[in-house]
Design an enzyme around this catalytic site. Structure first.
Site, short mmCIF file in Angstrom:
data_model
loop_
_atom_site.label_atom_id
_atom_site.label_comp_id
_atom_site.label_asym_id
_atom_site.label_seq_id
_atom_site.Cartn_x
_atom_site.Cartn_y
_atom_site.Cartn_z
N LYS A 1 37.25 16.02 -30.60
CA LYS A 1 37.41 16.96 -29.36
C LYS A 1 36.71 17.43 -29.12
O LYS A 1 37.34 18.64 -29.11
CB LYS A 1 38.87 16.34 -28.50
CG LYS A 1 38.97 16.18 -26.97
CD LYS A 1 39.76 16.44 -26.60
CE LYS A 1 39.41 17.98 -25.72
NZ LYS A 1 38.50 18.67 -25.03
N GLY B 1 39.71 28.08 -29.58
CA GLY B 1 39.40 28.45 -28.01
C GLY B 1 40.68 29.10 -27.40
O GLY B 1 40.43 30.36 -28.56
N SER B 2 40.89 29.31 -26.26
CA SER B 2 41.53 30.74 -25.97
C SER B 2 42.67 30.58 -26.44
O SER B 2 43.68 29.81 -27.43
CB SER B 2 42.29 30.28 -24.27
OG SER B 2 42.65 29.40 -24.08
N THR B 3 43.80 31.74 -26.55
CA THR B 3 45.18 31.91 -27.25
C THR B 3 45.90 31.40 -26.29
O THR B 3 46.88 30.94 -27.28
CB THR B 3 44.97 33.65 -27.61
OG1 THR B 3 44.49 33.97 -27.62
CG2 THR B 3 45.85 33.59 -27.77
N GLU B 4 45.88 31.33 -25.44
CA GLU B 4 46.80 31.26 -24.23
C GLU B 4 46.71 29.02 -24.69
O GLU B 4 47.94 28.88 -24.64
CB GLU B 4 46.02 30.79 -23.12
CG GLU B 4 46.72 30.13 -21.54
CD GLU B 4 46.70 29.75 -20.58
OE1 GLU B 4 44.95 29.95 -20.32
OE2 GLU B 4 47.00 28.92 -19.66
N GLY C 1 46.03 27.93 -27.34
CA GLY C 1 45.70 27.90 -29.19
C GLY C 1 48.20 27.53 -29.06
O GLY C 1 48.58 27.06 -30.11
N CYS D 1 33.40 34.69 -29.21
CA CYS D 1 35.21 35.65 -29.45
C CYS D 1 35.24 36.30 -29.93
O CYS D 1 35.84 37.29 -30.16
CB CYS D 1 36.40 34.57 -30.04
SG CYS D 1 34.68 33.47 -31.63
P1 NAI Z 1 40.55 26.61 -23.64
O1 NAI Z 1 41.24 26.80 -24.70
O2 NAI Z 1 41.22 25.95 -22.89
O3 NAI Z 1 39.31 24.67 -23.90
C1 NAI Z 1 38.88 24.85 -25.80
C2 NAI Z 1 39.03 23.79 -25.77
O4 NAI Z 1 40.59 23.48 -26.35
C3 NAI Z 1 38.67 22.69 -25.37
O5 NAI Z 1 38.25 21.72 -25.56
C4 NAI Z 1 39.53 22.43 -24.37
O6 NAI Z 1 39.42 20.91 -23.39
C5 NAI Z 1 40.48 22.43 -25.28
N1 NAI Z 1 42.51 22.41 -24.80
C6 NAI Z 1 42.20 22.61 -23.10
N2 NAI Z 1 43.51 23.01 -22.95
C7 NAI Z 1 44.06 22.00 -24.34
C8 NAI Z 1 45.80 21.27 -24.50
N3 NAI Z 1 46.65 21.53 -23.83
N4 NAI Z 1 45.81 20.59 -25.39
C9 NAI Z 1 44.66 21.00 -26.45
N5 NAI Z 1 43.85 20.95 -26.05
C10 NAI Z 1 43.21 22.09 -24.91
O7 NAI Z 1 39.60 27.74 -23.26
P2 NAI Z 1 38.58 27.85 -21.50
O8 NAI Z 1 39.59 27.77 -20.42
O9 NAI Z 1 37.59 26.84 -21.84
O10 NAI Z 1 38.05 29.40 -21.63
C11 NAI Z 1 39.03 30.05 -21.20
C12 NAI Z 1 38.94 31.29 -22.11
O11 NAI Z 1 39.20 30.41 -23.31
C13 NAI Z 1 37.20 31.61 -22.01
O12 NAI Z 1 36.89 33.10 -21.29
C14 NAI Z 1 37.45 32.85 -23.81
O13 NAI Z 1 38.19 33.50 -23.29
C15 NAI Z 1 39.29 31.84 -24.67
N6 NAI Z 1 37.57 30.85 -25.31
C16 NAI Z 1 37.46 31.93 -26.33
C17 NAI Z 1 36.70 30.92 -27.60
C18 NAI Z 1 36.62 31.27 -29.11
O14 NAI Z 1 35.55 31.35 -29.48
N7 NAI Z 1 37.57 32.17 -29.63
C19 NAI Z 1 36.13 29.89 -27.09
C20 NAI Z 1 36.56 29.42 -25.56
C21 NAI Z 1 37.23 29.49 -24.80
MG MG Z 2 41.57 26.37 -20.77
#
Ligand code: NAI
Ligand code: MG
Length: 529
Positions: free
Chosen positions: A226, A279-282, A284, A336
């Site tokens: 996804k 993605g985000s630690t939250e 994760g 990240c």
């Molecule tokens: P996010 O963690 O919400 O999104 C990343 C992925 O997770 C997307 O595909 C999203 O659709 C999916 N996702 C979101 N909620 C989910 C859930 N409950 N269950 C399963 N999948 C879910 O990140 P977001 O909201 O786009 O960005 C927020 C913050 O996260 C950023 O400001 C940054 O600090 C961090 N981030 C870190 C990344 C990294 O490379 N480690 C990449 C993107 C964001």
């Molecule tokens: Mg998010």
């Protein structure tokens, strides 16, 4: 967390969208010429986009779609399926069928490797087009996507193609003390895990898809991936190339949708054997909880707040300053591993901070498709508001802004490259991941205190060290709690180099041969002789 509401707000802005370019001083100017989209990409964008399920392109079961935006203009460039639990069910069923049929895992390792290699070749053959799609969808400069994201994605597939023939077990001499005189032949097999769910972010959309798909394919797994809702397009184009390469149907399934719906359904699905998330630690942590239902394997690549440390004995100060600027401003700080905490030895603090600020002021902001753009917009209105909120909090708490500190222009999602000093460890801009082009600079005097301060974060993704003293560099690299340490360089990535986090920056390592551990399980086989 992004929601449909956030996207709708962006939609309202589309009406006010403007054409942007920059004057290289952290400001964005209106310009008359809108950068042209090639006819090839325009044609591709004009066709309906569907999910890839079981080798076929299909709309969401509900037939719902959502808008995909160009963040430089806040304009809608495509609509993609707004997938839900039922779409995930169907994709998982297709992946399961492909896995059990053996159409992929029972190919010879050499045949599998050749097909994966072909994906890498097709990415290179379509590099211009993919760079343009990436730039339009994510906002990053097309030229950067063309030299970094796209070739790195191709290289990842080529590298992983080579591993397909090298997934080996071992023979183990066993003693079995309770069976004196008995003889055994014992060995291990490394088998694919099965159906893998992969959830990826928007900062390097195609590259993150490659990091996830390459090792999963090399080890014989079948996949449901996804992409992020902000940037689904390059993954869908990659899906077409994957079919063209001849990967059997159902081996790679691609489902677009939001995290709370499609993503959550994938993470919780009882027929998914492993979930890989970036993605985000939250989120994760939510993935870990969702995975508990069937105890699926989990790997996580999460946030960071990486220290970049500059000593006064650095070989060439200009190189270190340019390196520190690149560490934070590359990809608009949406990395990240961004070097977002700049720690500088006191004697050279002012010079380094001024130097990084000078770099910041010269960065040309503009739409990704403009040839002279060095930094595009942030990916979404949500990220714009997140980053500008942090900037605001920093000011409220008394930090000093050497340059930048606000949104750039009043349309599109541009922010000024920002350098902040006079910070305290308790400030949110020092502790939390901003994920924008904002660096906080702190002086240090005693190297003994430095390591403790550098490690004073819940994250542990990366770190940088700039010094000419090789034994000091080694000593400090060994003490830093970070998955990657760059010495006299930053942002150096390679398909052969493992990447991942200590502490709350994640579980497991991507790339290199280490990632193969995440996609295989070991079977011990014992034969009584
Ligand atoms: P996010 O963690 O919400 O999104 C990343 C992925 O997770 C997307 O595909 C999203 O659709 C999916 N996702 C979101 N909620 C989910 C859930 N409950 N269950 C399963 N999948 C879910 O990140 P977001 O909201 O786009 O960005 C927020 C913050 O996260 C950023 O400001 C940054 O600090 C961090 N981030 C870190 C990344 C990294 O490379 N480690 C990449 C993107 C964001
Ligand atoms: Mg998010």
């Amino acid at each position: 967390m992004k929601t449909r509401t956030a996207r709708n707000r962006i939609g309202h802005r589309a009406a006010k969208s403007s054409r942007l370019s920059s004057n290289g001083n952290g400001r964005v100017q209106a310009k008359t010429q809108k950068p042209a989209v090639s006819s090839q990409v325009r044609d591709w964008l004009s066709k309906p986009r569907h999910n890839l399920v079981g080798g076929k392109w299909v709309p969401a079961v509900s037939h719902k779609t959502f808008d995909v935006f160009n963040p430089a203009e806040a304009s809608v460039i495509a609509r993609v399926p707004d997938s839900d639990k039922e779409d995930i069910n169907r994709a998982v069923t297709a992946a399961r069928r492909a896995f059990e049929s053996g159409s992929w895992r029972r190919l010879t390792a050499s045949e599998r490797g050749k097909l994966i290699w072909r994906i890498g070749d097709l990415i290179l053959e379509h590099a211009d087009e993919l760079a343009e799609i990436e730039s339009l969808d994510n906002g990053k400069p097309r030229a950067v996507a063309r030299v970094a994201d796209i070739p790195l994605a191709a290289d990842l597939f080529h590298y992983m193609a080579g591993w397909a023939t090298k997934i080996e077990g071992t023979t183990i001499p066993i003693s079995v003390p309770y069976a004196p005189g008995a003889h055994f032949h014992a060995f291990t097999l490394r088998e694919p895990i099965g159906v893998v769910g992969q959830i990826i972010p928007w900062n390097f959309p195609l590259l993150m898809a490659a990091w996830k798909l390459g090792p999963a394919l090399a080890t014989g797994n079948c996949i449901v991936i996804k992409p992020a809702e902000q940037t689904p397009l390059s993954a869908l184009r990659l899906g077409e190339l994957i079919l063209e390469a001849g990967i059997p149907e159902g081996v790679v399934n691609i489902v677009t949708g939001f995290g709370e719906t499609a993503g959550a359904a994938l993470a919780a699905h009882p027929e998914v054997d492993k979930v890989a998330f970036t993605g985000s630690t939250e989120v994760g942590k939510l993935i870990v909880k969702a995975a508990a239902g069937n105890l699926k394997k989990v790997s996580l690549e999460l946030g960071g707040k990486s220290p970049n440390i500059v000593f006064k004995d650095v070989a060439d100060l200009d190189t270190a300053i340019a390196g520190a600027a690149n560490a934070i401003f590359f990809n608009h700080g949406q990395c990240c591993c961004a070097g977002s905490r700049l720690m500088v030895e006191r004697d050279i603090f002012d010079e380094v901070v001024e130097g990084v600020a000078e770099h910041a002021k010269k960065i040309k902001l503009g739409p990704g498709l403009s040839a002279d753009t060095q930094m595009g917009p942030l990916v979404s209105e949500e990220q714009l508001s997140r980053v500008t909120n942090y900037m605001h909090q920093g000011k409220q708490s008394g930090a000093c802004y050497v340059t930048g500190g606000s949104r750039a222009g009043d349309r599109g999602y541009f922010v000024q490259p920002t350098v902040v000093k006079d910070v305290k460890p308790t400030m949110s801009i020092v502790r939390e991941e901003i994920f924008g082009p904002v660096v906080v600079a702190e002086p240090f005097t005693k190297p003994e205190e430095l390591v403790a301060r550098a490690n004073q974060t819940e994250y542990g993704l990366a770190a940088g060290i700039w010094t000419r003293d090789i034994s000091k560099a080694h000593r400090i690299a060994a003490e830093l709690k970070a998955g990657t340490v760059w010495i006299n360089c930053y942002n150096v990535f390679d398909a052969a180099l493992p990447f991942g986090g200590y502490k709350q920056s994640g579980w497991g390592r991507e790339m290199g041969h280490e990632v193969l551990e995440l996609y295989t399980q070991t079977k011990a086989v014992v034969i009584g002789l």
